[in-house]
Write a protein that holds these residues in place. Structure first.
Motif, PDB file in Angstrom:
ATOM      1  N   LYS A 178       5.314  -8.192  32.385  1.00  0.00           N
ATOM      2  CA  LYS A 178       4.230  -7.456  33.058  1.00  0.00           C
ATOM      3  C   LYS A 178       4.695  -6.920  34.407  1.00  0.00           C
ATOM      4  O   LYS A 178       4.326  -5.816  34.804  1.00  0.00           O
ATOM      5  N   ALA A 179       5.489  -7.737  35.106  1.00  0.00           N
ATOM      6  CA  ALA A 179       5.989  -7.293  36.419  1.00  0.00           C
ATOM      7  C   ALA A 179       6.842  -6.032  36.244  1.00  0.00           C
ATOM      8  O   ALA A 179       6.712  -5.072  37.010  1.00  0.00           O
ATOM      9  N   ILE A 180       7.688  -6.020  35.226  1.00  0.00           N
ATOM     10  CA  ILE A 180       8.555  -4.854  35.014  1.00  0.00           C
ATOM     11  C   ILE A 180       7.716  -3.648  34.571  1.00  0.00           C
ATOM     12  O   ILE A 180       7.928  -2.533  35.033  1.00  0.00           O
ATOM     13  N   ALA A 181       6.730  -3.909  33.721  1.00  0.00           N
ATOM     14  CA  ALA A 181       5.883  -2.813  33.246  1.00  0.00           C
ATOM     15  C   ALA A 181       5.104  -2.185  34.392  1.00  0.00           C
ATOM     16  O   ALA A 181       4.728  -1.018  34.338  1.00  0.00           O
ATOM     17  N   SER A 182       4.878  -2.975  35.462  1.00  0.00           N
ATOM     18  CA  SER A 182       4.088  -2.449  36.577  1.00  0.00           C
ATOM     19  C   SER A 182       4.927  -1.638  37.546  1.00  0.00           C
ATOM     20  O   SER A 182       4.439  -1.173  38.566  1.00  0.00           O
ATOM     21  N   MET A 183       6.214  -1.475  37.265  1.00  0.00           N
ATOM     22  CA  MET A 183       7.060  -0.679  38.167  1.00  0.00           C
ATOM     23  C   MET A 183       7.236   0.713  37.573  1.00  0.00           C
ATOM     24  O   MET A 183       8.044   0.900  36.678  1.00  0.00           O
ATOM     25  N   PRO A 184       6.483   1.672  38.075  1.00  0.00           N
ATOM     26  CA  PRO A 184       6.457   2.972  37.412  1.00  0.00           C
ATOM     27  C   PRO A 184       7.548   3.943  37.867  1.00  0.00           C
ATOM     28  O   PRO A 184       7.494   5.113  37.532  1.00  0.00           O
ATOM     29  N   GLU A 185       8.529   3.485  38.650  1.00  0.00           N
ATOM     30  CA  GLU A 185       9.514   4.443  39.163  1.00  0.00           C
ATOM     31  C   GLU A 185      10.171   5.223  38.026  1.00  0.00           C
ATOM     32  O   GLU A 185      10.412   4.678  36.945  1.00  0.00           O
ATOM     33  N   THR A 186      10.402   6.486  38.297  1.00  0.00           N
ATOM     34  CA  THR A 186      10.916   7.325  37.209  1.00  0.00           C
ATOM     35  C   THR A 186      12.424   7.227  37.068  1.00  0.00           C
ATOM     36  O   THR A 186      12.963   7.403  35.989  1.00  0.00           O
TER      37      THR A 186
END
Ligand code: UDP
Ligand code: MG
Length: 321
Positions: A178-186
């Protein structure tokens, strides 16, 4: 009775028509050999131009009869492995699975290791078990050399540290997913993101294996660009060096000016030499251009990031959200 753990198996696939079926069969065997564990597959077709998507759909049909869950997401074009992993991570974050594994489709990451990873997680209670290659056999020399250098520089000068030989093959608990999914950097660099989100990570070592079929999609140039991007994503060190260099140069020239004034006052005027002047102009001209280029790298990334474009574009999927 022990709870049944569900594990999402995230598989980025780009032109893996030859490998997917073999990968799936072998991973199913692993699943069957593990007690108290059930796998759910998330295949991400990264805009493949071969029969990858058809193969995945074929497996989906077969899976329905055997009550195996296979989900897939297919991109509108090739967005790169980083984007494919992110799509899989997001799907897993929104699924009911307890754990997630990211694994390559070419069988370079032995699926049998998932069993060992689960064992380590159970024993140590860690949040993540990540694989690290101890040999780079079967890989071009130049690639190994560049990779080594990259890890050295990255660990010394960036905000995060990455184990040498770390690959994207890892088992993670839901909180980390979830933590990784919450990082929206392109502009994504997963090895850095894994380190950045933290969580207790245990390492498991393995020998490099040749890919089952086809060629690696990485070229030396592609890897170099990936490494530079990864470094810039996680380091503002080069910018600090720039600032320091500017400061030192300014102080140096001020001192030099004072020296020249005193010299002229005490010893009178002498004939100025133009060679040294040209040298200095050229030197600082070069330095300034290099600095601008480096600044441009950061600004370019800000530009791309502020556009807020999605990391990937989905064409079709069997996940309904
Ligand atoms: N991959 C992907 N998109 C790409 C390139 C690769 O999804 O643009 C997938 C590929 O199908 C494989 C994994 O990423 O499952 C690793 O790719 P590859 O074997 O080419 O890299 P290597 O093992 O040489 O690092
Ligand atoms: Mg590979």
């Amino acid at each position: 009775m022990k709870d049944i753990k569900t594990v999402d198996i995230i598989v980025p696939c780009y032109n893996e028509e030859q490998n997917i079926e073999a990968f799936y069969r072998r991973t199913r065997q692993v699943e069957e050999s593990l007690e108290g564990c059930s796998f759910s597959y998330i295949f991400v077709d990264d805009g493949s131009t071969d029969g990858t998507l058809e193969t995945i759909k074929k497996l989906c049909q077969e899976a329905v009869e055997r009550v195996v869950s296979i989900k897939y997401i297919s991109f509108s074009r090739n967005f790169g492995k980083e984007a494919a992993m992110y799509a899989g991570i997001r799907a897993s974050a929104g699924s009911s699975g307890d754990l997630a594994v990211i694994i390559d489709a070419d069988l370079q990451h032995p699926p049998e290791m998932i069993g060992n990873m689960l064992g380590i997680m159970e024993e140590t209670g860690c949040d993540c078990v990540a694989a690290r290659r101890v040999s780079r056999k079967g890989e071009p020399k130049i690639r190994s050399l560049l990779a080594r250098g990259f890890y050295k520089i990255m660990n010394r000068y960036s905000d995060i540290s990455i184990a040498d030989g770390a690959v994207d093959f890892r088992l993670m608990k839901k909180a980390m997913v979830k933590a990784i999914a919450s990082m929206p950097e392109t502009q994504r660099f997963s090895k850095g993101i894994f380190a950045w989100v933290g969580f207790d990570t245990e390492w498991i070592e393995f020998e490099n294996v040749k890919r089952l079929s086809g060629e690696s999609k990485w070229t030396v140039w592609g890897l170099t660009k990936y490494a530079v991007d990864g470094f810039i994503d996680f380091a503002d060190y080069p910018l600090k060096v720039l600032g320091a260099f500017g400061g030192v140069t300014a102080a140096g020239s001020a001192l030099y000016l004072v020296f020249e004034i005193i010299k002229t006052l005490v010893m009178g005027k002498d004939t100025p030499g133009y060679a040294s002047t040209i040298c200095l102009i050229l030197f600082f001209g070069g330095v300034i251009i290099a600095m601008l280029g480096l600044l441009g790298e950061y600004i370019g990334r800000m530009y791309l990031e502020t556009k807020g474009r999605p990391v990937y574009v989905e064409k079709e999927s069997n996940i309904d959200d």
